[in-house]
Scaffold this active site. Structure first.
Site, mmCIF file in Angstrom:
data_model
loop_
_atom_site.group_PDB
_atom_site.id
_atom_site.type_symbol
_atom_site.label_atom_id
_atom_site.label_comp_id
_atom_site.label_asym_id
_atom_site.label_seq_id
_atom_site.Cartn_x
_atom_site.Cartn_y
_atom_site.Cartn_z
ATOM 1 N N LYS A 176 -3.873 -0.071 0.490
ATOM 2 C CA LYS A 176 -4.988 0.504 -0.282
ATOM 3 C C LYS A 176 -4.530 0.858 -1.691
ATOM 4 C CE LYS A 176 -7.372 2.444 3.710
ATOM 5 N NZ LYS A 176 -8.664 1.778 3.617
ATOM 6 N N HIS A 234 -0.659 5.957 9.886
ATOM 7 C CA HIS A 234 -1.251 6.131 8.559
ATOM 8 C C HIS A 234 -0.916 7.490 7.931
ATOM 9 C CE1 HIS A 234 -3.327 2.682 9.942
ATOM 10 N NE2 HIS A 234 -4.230 3.318 10.644
#
Ligand code: NAP
Length: 479
Positions: A176, A234
């Site tokens: 990202k 994550h």
């Protein structure tokens, strides 16, 4: 070894991830000429399809999941696709797959988008089919095991055929843009790094909130839970990027060396420093939704929410809590990192009636990518009744600041890096193992103390104990 592969082999080519993310990403890379015209993409799964059948399948997926304005090069992309049916449990079927892939002297990148239970037989099949060697690298999707032991089993099986420099463990959060921007923010600006420590930062919050419930993932999710589904990978990666020392270079070894030091410095969590929850029926966006047990059709002890007060035991972060929370059926979908600075040591405005608030940096990762720094400013006026100060946001709306460049999804970046062989944004084995080490200890302490998830209403921010977890330190979750 550095090479750009001219073959891409995609296992799980008919799956959900392939349809929603991988095929659209590859199509976008192809349309933007970021992958060589000669790159041949071979998909495989058990479903009986020929090349044309798979191209039709891929077209349907692209029409469903790709924005219309990005489908420009779809026809040429579809012509790159080939398909070979195969059951990954049948080693004798891999020769036909190798024939379909063709010569691999220029380099082959493999992406395993299948259940981890298939990783071992797939590796054995790849060996049998001659689809390994110095010019072959492999990308693996999460989950990599359910604990340290099973993760080691998978990693050992992979390592029998692929050296670490050819093993690409995917954590799509690292693909990202805002997550990479965290590195730019910290290490391309002079003003943050001198303040980035226990002397100036009060605490850090990392939130990964979902509004969705179980969806179609009951089988996997009930065996995993929020801690293993979100925190193990994550959230710990985000924590490591916030917490790490400045690497000497932007390269795979330097960055991953620094991340793993942070992960290894995580203190064992005391049971009082975790809260788990499971949602009961409630409402999201005004719509009634069922409870987890109703969705599952039975009782379960799986946590759909977890909040943790974590500590990094090193000089930089001594005494700075990292509050982590993640959950399903929360009021809002958002991933964000909040860095809360300490108050100024002395306010010169106190005698004039003004209050100062400590600065705060908010890095929003999704749904919008935004970086906001709150600063104190004087409210305009003649101040006859005292000075008034107010916290105002210094906003970097990434979409506005960089309106030109195409907004890309994480898998575009990661697939391109897999094809070209850049491991910087992939997770190294020692990182995964440090992550599991910490997570296993939390789960062991839950088991020892018989901790069961508290219930929370769908559409709320989790059990009230999660609020108490921070409030007792005088900290409020950022909402
Ligand atoms: P999925 O929809 O269940 O797809 C699984 C794929 O594997 C299908 O193409 C299936 O096709 C194939 N497959 C199953 N058994 C096989 C076998 N014995 N031999 C060869 N192929 C076989 O799963 P997914 O959601 O795409 O997820 C794939 C992986 O990515 C999983 O590990 C998942 O945890 C991970 N992941 C998924 C997401 C997501 O958003 N979906 C996000 C992060 C990680 P056939 O049935 O025709 O064989």
């Amino acid at each position: 070894m550095s090479f750009t592969a001219d073959r891409l082999l995609l296992f799980g080519a008919t799956g959900d991830l392939a349809q929603r993310m991988l095929l659209p990403s590859l199509c976008a890379l192809s349309a933007d000429k970021l992958i060589a015209p000669g790159l041949r993409i071979v998909g495989t799964a058990r479903q009986e399809l020929d090349d044309q059948g798979y191209r039709n399948f891929a077209r349907a997926a692209l029409e469903k999941f790709m924005p219309a304005d990005r489908r420009g090069g779809m026809a040429e992309f579809l012509n790159r696709l080939y398909y070979q049916p195969l059951d990954a449990n049948q080693a004798d079927q891999f020769q036909a797959l190798a024939d379909k892939v063709g010569p691999i002297e220029q380099g082959l990148s493999i992406f395993l988008s299948t259940a981890p239970s298939l990783f071992e037989p797939t590796i054995a099949g790849l060996v049998a089919g001659g689809l390994t060697g110095d010019k072959v690298r492999i990308g693996l999707e999460k989950p990599l095991g359910t604990d340290l032991a099973t993760s080691c089993e998978i990693n050992d099986a992979v390592a029998r055929a692929f050296s670490e420099d050819r093993t690409f463990r995917i954590d799509h959060y690292l693909g990202k843009e805002t997550v990479q921007n965290l590195l730019a923010l910290r290490f391309a600006n002079i003003m943050f790094e001198p303040l980035w420590n226990a002397a100036h930062i009060d605490h850090v919050q990392i939130t990964v909130a979902e509004t969705v419930g179980l969806e179609s993932r009951a089988g996997y999710y009930d065996g995993a839970g929020a801690l293993r589904d979100m925190v193990q990978n994550h959230m710990l990666q985000l924590l490591a990027l916030v917490g790490m020392e400045p690497p000497a270079n932007y390269d795979a070894t330097a960055i991953r060396d620094e991340k793993v030091k942070v992960l290894r410095a995580l203190r064992l969590v005391h049971p009082d420093e975790t809260v788990t929850g499971q949602y009961r029926k409630g409402a999201i966006d005004g719509q009634p939704v069922a409870g987890y047990d109703d969705e599952l059709g039975r009782d379960s002890d799986t946590e759909t929410f977890v909040a943790i007060k974590a500590h990094i035991d090193n000089w930089r972060w001594k005494g700075v809590p990292f509050y982590l929370r993640t959950g399903k059926r929360l009021p809002q979908r958002k991933t964000e990192i909040v860095v809360q600075f300490r108050p100024v040591p002395h306010s010169i405005f106190a005698g004039r009636g003004a209050r100062t608030e400590p600065n705060r940096l908010v890095i929003a990762v999704q749904p919008e990518e935004n970086i906001t720094l709150s600063l104190m400013a004087k409210v305009p006026g003649l101040d006859r009744e005292g000075i008034r100060l107010r916290s105002v946001p210094l906003d970097i709306a990434m979409a506005d600041a960089f309106a030109g460049p195409t907004k890309r999804i994480a898998y575009e970046r990661l697939l391109l890096d897999l094809i070209e062989g850049d491991q910087t944004l992939f997770v190294r084995r020692d990182e995964v193992e440090a992550q599991w080490d910490w997570i296993d200890a939390i789960r062991a302490s839950w088991a020892t103390h018989g901790l069961r998830p508290k219930t929370y209403t769908a559409g709320s921010w989790g059990p009230s104990a999660a609020i108490a977890l921070t409030e007792r330190d005088g900290v409020t979750w950022h909402e």
